[in-house]
Design an enzyme around this catalytic site. Sequence first.
Site, short mmCIF file in Angstrom:
data_model
loop_
_atom_site.label_atom_id
_atom_site.label_comp_id
_atom_site.label_asym_id
_atom_site.label_seq_id
_atom_site.Cartn_x
_atom_site.Cartn_y
_atom_site.Cartn_z
N HIS A 166 -60.61 86.19 38.57
CA HIS A 166 -60.10 87.49 39.08
C HIS A 166 -60.19 87.56 40.61
O HIS A 166 -60.29 88.65 41.17
CB HIS A 166 -60.86 88.67 38.48
N SER A 287 -47.87 83.61 66.89
CA SER A 287 -47.11 84.85 66.85
C SER A 287 -46.51 85.09 68.22
O SER A 287 -47.12 84.75 69.24
CB SER A 287 -48.05 86.00 66.48
N LYS A 293 -53.08 84.78 66.91
CA LYS A 293 -52.69 84.44 65.55
C LYS A 293 -52.31 82.98 65.35
O LYS A 293 -51.75 82.33 66.22
CB LYS A 293 -51.50 85.30 65.11
N GLU A 300 -46.44 79.61 53.33
CA GLU A 300 -45.66 80.77 52.88
C GLU A 300 -44.26 80.34 52.43
O GLU A 300 -43.72 80.84 51.44
CB GLU A 300 -45.56 81.80 53.99
#
Length: 467
Positions: A166, A287, A293, A300
């Site tokens: 979980h 970024s 970042k 992704e």
Amino acid sequence: MADGNSETKSSNQMWGGRFASGPDAIMEEINASIGFDKKLYAQDIRGSIAHATMLAHQGIISSEDKDKIVHGLNTILSEIESGQFEFSRRLEDIHMNIEARLATLIGPAAGRLHTARSRNDQVALDFRLWVKEELQRTEKALTALIAAFLDRAEEHADTVMPGFTHLQTAQPVTFGHHCMAYVEMFGRDRSRVRHAIEHMDESPIGAAALAGTGFPIDRHMTAKALGFAGPTRNSIDTVSDRDFALEFLSMASITATHLSRLAEEIVIWSTPQFGFIRLSDAFSTGSSIMPQKKNPDAAELVRAKTGRINGSLIALLTVMKGLPLAYSKDMQEDKEQVFDAAESLELAIAAMTGMVRDMTVRTDRMKAAAGSGYSTATDLADWLVREAGLPFRDAHHVTGRAVALAEQKTCDLADLSLADLQSIHADITDKVFDVLTVEASVASRTSFGGTAPNEVRKQIAWWRARN
Ligand code: ARG
């Protein structure tokens, strides 16, 4: 159209701006497949050479015509490969483009090539050959991905990390063990690939339009020349079957689903909050506005490619599901789905292999997280069963109270004092502290397939012998 004036409208208005020359142009646009099936040129030429050679061997065409045909086809192959070939949409598809060029190059002998075959068995052959080669490429790519995981697993057989259910801390495991879970997944994918290759290893050529042919062809000869185990056994099925494409897409979808789960873990692990891994610069981006970042874009995109690949499977299943036997032009829609899925899958596997090889594993962060969240609670319960003779259900209850106490004191289980633990159950001794560390916990899980480092090393050795 009720308005009689519509007949006086220009074809432009009638058919829309893109189709300046009326219905013929629309027909050409919807009918032509050359835009994508030119990818099959090498398979088409290989198939034609095998077919012509067989026709000559069987005395159906002369060996002079066969030689002209083979020579012409080889010329076309080099024209295409050097970018000199002019593909024509008016000639619909790769089969007609090559045949028309052959006629220009060698004259009337070209017309003999299509004896005892049809575009229906021709396209089934070309596409099967292409999918078979793609499956072979996929098998190699998966082997490289498995090898990357085996290396990381070996390196981190002793690295402890939290295991999750979980996505909540469950029990400590090793990073090596976690890597080996992916080896199992991609290993199953690879066996699906191997099975698909075996399953589709039959030659369609010679089924002709659907009924076979009266010419004395030798389908065993062409099958052998093209590297198939043998010919297909039913000519109707042969020209209407696209199971090989569906099997490719099914296996691609399952593999992509595995890649996507891995991508999701990489995205989570590389957040500052988890900080389990650091991706290499090669597989991340910055970024444009936030200088701090480092984004896991490659992971992704692998996760997103799964949508395209699964979509291709559903698209082709839907194309096929209403078709009566045998060939229908609907089946021309099979190729773009497979080509797109194949390209996406190859890229996704390659990107994942690179990420797994390059990523920095932050063992300190993994270890710190492994001990938090009362991850050794099961070890305490097991100790109570083993050493204090409690039934597991009672041990579970006692451990629950120990966790509640630790929570109240905002400390880990191992930080409770012996007196604290004895206040919950009198039979607890200081030996219990031996099992409350994460290292002791993982070392104790020696069951077959368990997380104990030695057990994981055995599984690595098993896979090394098979990869
Ligand atoms: N371009 C066609 C396809 O991809 C080739 C087969 C055409 N056969 C036919 N009977 N029109 O399916």
